[in-house]
Design a protein around this motif. Structure first.
Motif, mmCIF file in Angstrom:
data_model
loop_
_atom_site.group_PDB
_atom_site.id
_atom_site.type_symbol
_atom_site.label_atom_id
_atom_site.label_comp_id
_atom_site.label_asym_id
_atom_site.label_seq_id
_atom_site.Cartn_x
_atom_site.Cartn_y
_atom_site.Cartn_z
ATOM 1 N N ALA A 1 0.821 -1.205 0.000
ATOM 2 C CA ALA A 1 0.000 0.000 0.000
ATOM 3 C C ALA A 1 0.859 1.262 0.000
ATOM 4 O O ALA A 1 0.466 2.295 -0.547
ATOM 5 N N ALA A 2 2.047 1.176 0.602
ATOM 6 C CA ALA A 2 2.979 2.310 0.616
ATOM 7 C C ALA A 2 3.745 2.434 -0.695
ATOM 8 O O ALA A 2 4.532 3.366 -0.863
ATOM 9 N N LEU A 3 3.518 1.507 -1.620
ATOM 10 C CA LEU A 3 4.210 1.461 -2.918
ATOM 11 C C LEU A 3 5.720 1.363 -2.741
ATOM 12 O O LEU A 3 6.491 1.993 -3.474
ATOM 13 N N ALA A 4 6.143 0.572 -1.757
ATOM 14 C CA ALA A 4 7.578 0.375 -1.528
ATOM 15 C C ALA A 4 8.191 -0.332 -2.719
ATOM 16 O O ALA A 4 7.662 -1.332 -3.212
ATOM 17 N N GLY A 5 9.313 0.183 -3.185
ATOM 18 C CA GLY A 5 10.002 -0.401 -4.322
ATOM 19 C C GLY A 5 11.348 0.261 -4.509
ATOM 20 O O GLY A 5 11.749 1.119 -3.707
ATOM 21 N N PHE B 1 9.987 11.554 2.359
ATOM 22 C CA PHE B 1 9.456 10.190 2.426
ATOM 23 C C PHE B 1 8.332 10.009 1.411
ATOM 24 O O PHE B 1 7.336 10.725 1.431
ATOM 25 N N ASP B 2 8.502 8.992 0.553
ATOM 26 C CA ASP B 2 7.472 8.683 -0.436
ATOM 27 C C ASP B 2 6.281 7.973 0.191
ATOM 28 O O ASP B 2 5.149 8.102 -0.283
ATOM 29 N N GLY B 3 6.541 7.193 1.221
ATOM 30 C CA GLY B 3 5.486 6.469 1.903
ATOM 31 C C GLY B 3 5.827 6.289 3.368
ATOM 32 O O GLY B 3 7.002 6.134 3.720
ATOM 33 N N ILE B 4 4.811 6.341 4.230
ATOM 34 C CA ILE B 4 5.014 6.173 5.671
ATOM 35 C C ILE B 4 3.974 5.192 6.194
ATOM 36 O O ILE B 4 2.782 5.288 5.870
ATOM 37 N N ILE B 5 4.439 4.247 7.002
ATOM 38 C CA ILE B 5 3.565 3.243 7.605
ATOM 39 C C ILE B 5 3.517 3.459 9.107
ATOM 40 O O ILE B 5 4.561 3.519 9.767
ATOM 41 N N ASP B 6 2.320 3.572 9.651
ATOM 42 C CA ASP B 6 2.131 3.666 11.100
ATOM 43 C C ASP B 6 1.843 2.277 11.649
ATOM 44 O O ASP B 6 0.755 1.741 11.473
ATOM 45 N N ALA B 7 2.854 1.702 12.293
ATOM 46 C CA ALA B 7 2.702 0.383 12.919
ATOM 47 C C ALA B 7 2.763 0.515 14.439
ATOM 48 O O ALA B 7 3.251 -0.377 15.131
ATOM 49 N N THR B 8 2.251 1.632 14.954
ATOM 50 C CA THR B 8 2.222 1.872 16.396
ATOM 51 C C THR B 8 0.777 1.838 16.885
ATOM 52 O O THR B 8 -0.157 1.675 16.100
ATOM 53 N N GLY C 1 2.455 11.522 -1.798
ATOM 54 C CA GLY C 1 2.895 10.264 -1.205
ATOM 55 C C GLY C 1 1.753 9.478 -0.595
ATOM 56 O O GLY C 1 0.564 9.778 -0.815
ATOM 57 N N ARG C 2 2.126 8.479 0.186
ATOM 58 C CA ARG C 2 1.142 7.567 0.763
ATOM 59 C C ARG C 2 1.380 7.393 2.252
ATOM 60 O O ARG C 2 2.523 7.261 2.691
ATOM 61 N N VAL C 3 0.289 7.370 3.011
ATOM 62 C CA VAL C 3 0.344 7.033 4.429
ATOM 63 C C VAL C 3 -0.508 5.790 4.646
ATOM 64 O O VAL C 3 -1.610 5.673 4.087
ATOM 65 N N VAL C 4 0.020 4.848 5.425
ATOM 66 C CA VAL C 4 -0.643 3.563 5.625
ATOM 67 C C VAL C 4 -0.828 3.339 7.115
ATOM 68 O O VAL C 4 0.127 3.448 7.893
ATOM 69 N N TYR C 5 -2.050 3.009 7.491
ATOM 70 C CA TYR C 5 -2.389 2.815 8.897
ATOM 71 C C TYR C 5 -2.673 1.341 9.163
ATOM 72 O O TYR C 5 -3.693 0.807 8.743
ATOM 73 N N ILE C 6 -1.740 0.695 9.874
ATOM 74 C CA ILE C 6 -1.946 -0.690 10.268
ATOM 75 C C ILE C 6 -1.989 -0.826 11.785
ATOM 76 O O ILE C 6 -2.579 -1.751 12.322
ATOM 77 N N LEU D 1 -4.835 18.798 0.372
ATOM 78 C CA LEU D 1 -3.930 19.836 -0.111
ATOM 79 C C LEU D 1 -2.541 19.307 -0.424
ATOM 80 O O LEU D 1 -1.790 19.939 -1.178
ATOM 81 N N LYS D 2 -2.187 18.136 0.118
ATOM 82 C CA LYS D 2 -0.908 17.501 -0.221
ATOM 83 C C LYS D 2 -1.092 16.368 -1.229
ATOM 84 O O LYS D 2 -0.125 15.723 -1.611
ATOM 85 N N ASP D 3 -2.344 16.119 -1.639
ATOM 86 C CA ASP D 3 -2.638 15.046 -2.587
ATOM 87 C C ASP D 3 -2.106 13.705 -2.076
ATOM 88 O O ASP D 3 -1.527 12.910 -2.810
ATOM 89 N N VAL D 4 -2.338 13.459 -0.777
ATOM 90 C CA VAL D 4 -1.837 12.252 -0.116
ATOM 91 C C VAL D 4 -2.900 11.158 -0.160
ATOM 92 O O VAL D 4 -4.097 11.419 0.048
ATOM 93 N N THR D 5 -2.469 9.938 -0.418
ATOM 94 C CA THR D 5 -3.358 8.775 -0.367
ATOM 95 C C THR D 5 -3.202 8.101 0.992
ATOM 96 O O THR D 5 -2.079 7.766 1.401
ATOM 97 N N ALA D 6 -4.311 7.899 1.697
ATOM 98 C CA ALA D 6 -4.302 7.225 2.998
ATOM 99 C C ALA D 6 -4.964 5.864 2.858
ATOM 100 O O ALA D 6 -6.043 5.746 2.265
#
Length: 338
Positions: free
Chosen positions: A162-166, A226-233, A250-255, A271-276
């Motif tokens: 989901a964070a498009l890690a690559g 950061f292109d993508g950030i994952i919240d694993a907290t 970029g992308r933010v991912v909530y797990i 306003l940042k065109d962020v995908t959550a």
């Protein structure tokens, strides 16, 4: 058979319960390994949200990260499963609603969750009842330790995807628990430049040992952001913080899930065109996790601190680490141990 039951907040027992019997399209699995998850700890403390939404109630038979050997099959089950090493999906949808028939059975309103939701007994026991449709075959290259990590790895893989890690992507992960460390391993295996932030010095040290170089207690932002950030907290402030920290587009991912409401200003997203993206379960990621581990691209075994018996689980729930435990965040149970 022996099974672990949480009877009320801060109380658990190992008791004798009837062995499960395979019904139509069901199998019985002899459990060889099961992991203790943060969800299990929340059942022990009484914080688990399903206890307050009437989707779970005491007594609870926990355990949803598991592997084992199929020892009995019911009517309608393919005989090929008998004697096979397997793991399985936690989420058991009704199978007939629109969500189930469109590939989203893990969000079915009427779903059971093994060891979690609506009373389906979990794998902290010598035997487990599972529908055939939930089974996933484990190849010989995956041992029991890895087999019981497939479920958290499936969640983590979905978060990483989901964070498009690559290759070339700068991926930040908050949290150095099992999910955070698995996300870091999987994102790095996908070619991303991984940054890992946590508060636990022991698991940060472990992160360095398993090859996550940019791991620490402080955030060091790369030149390109950061292109993508994952919240694993499970911290309520992090969902807002990662929206501020991610690059526009970029992308933010909530797990991770906080015990308290987390506030995100949707204007910041727009306003940042962020995908959550929110990640609930491992279901769509189980097959991919098995394939990655089978190929040896990631070795999650260093994340396991110790393997204990059912009789030792209560002590772990009370906050004590097993004698001789390693630095990993994950505790496994072997129900066969005395």
């Amino acid at each position: 058979m022996k099974a672990l039951t949480i009877t009320s907040p801060n109380n658990s027992i190992v008791e004798d319960v009837p062995e499960p019997v395979a019904g139509d399209n069901q199998v019985v699995v002899d459990v060889t390994r099961v992991g203790i998850c943060g969800t299990d700890q929340e059942f022990f403390t009484g914080e688990m949200v399903y206890l307050h939404s009437n989707q779970a109630k005491y007594p609870v038979r926990i355990g949803h990260e598991w592997c084992g050997i199929v020892s009995e099959i019911g009517k309608g089950v393919n005989p090929k499963w008998l004697g096979q090493r397997v793991t399985g999906d936690t989420m058991l949808g009704c199978g007939t609603c629109y969500r189930c028939t469109s590939g989203r059975q893990h969000v079915c309103d009427d779903r059971y969750e093994i060891g979690v939701r609506n009373g389906w007994p979990g794998a902290c026991a010598e035997k487990l009842l599972v529908p055939e449709r939930a089974l996933h075959l484990l190849p010989d290259s995956i041992d029991d330790a890895i087999g019981a990590l497939i479920e958290p790895a499936g969640n983590s893989l979905r978060a990483v995807e989901a964070a498009l890690a690559g290759p070339g992507k700068e991926i930040l992960i908050y949290g150095t628990g099992t999910i955070g460390l698995l996300c870091a391993q999987l994102a790095q295996a996908a070619g991303a430049n991984v940054h890992l932030v946590g508060r636990n010095e022991r698991t940060i040290k472990l992160a360095h040992e398993i090859g996550i170089k940019n791991a620490g207690t402080d955030l060091i932002k790369p030149r390109t952001g950061f292109d993508g950030i994952i919240d694993a907290t499970n911290h309520k402030s992090i969902p807002h913080e990662i929206v501020q920290a991610v690059e526009p587009g970029g992308r933010v991912v909530y797990i991770g899930i906080s015990g308290e409401p987390s506030l995100i200003d949707s204007r910041d997203l727009a306003l940042k065109d962020v995908t959550a993206v929110g990640i609930l379960s491992a279901s769509p990621g189980l097959k991919g996790a098995i394939e990655i581990f089978a190929r040896g691209e990631v070795d999650p075994r260093p994340l396991i601190a110790a393997t204990i018996s059912l009789n030792e689980v209560h002590v772990v729930f009370m906050g004590k680490r097993p004698k001789g435990a390693g630095d990993g965040p994950k505790i496994h149970i072997d129900p066969r141990m005395k």
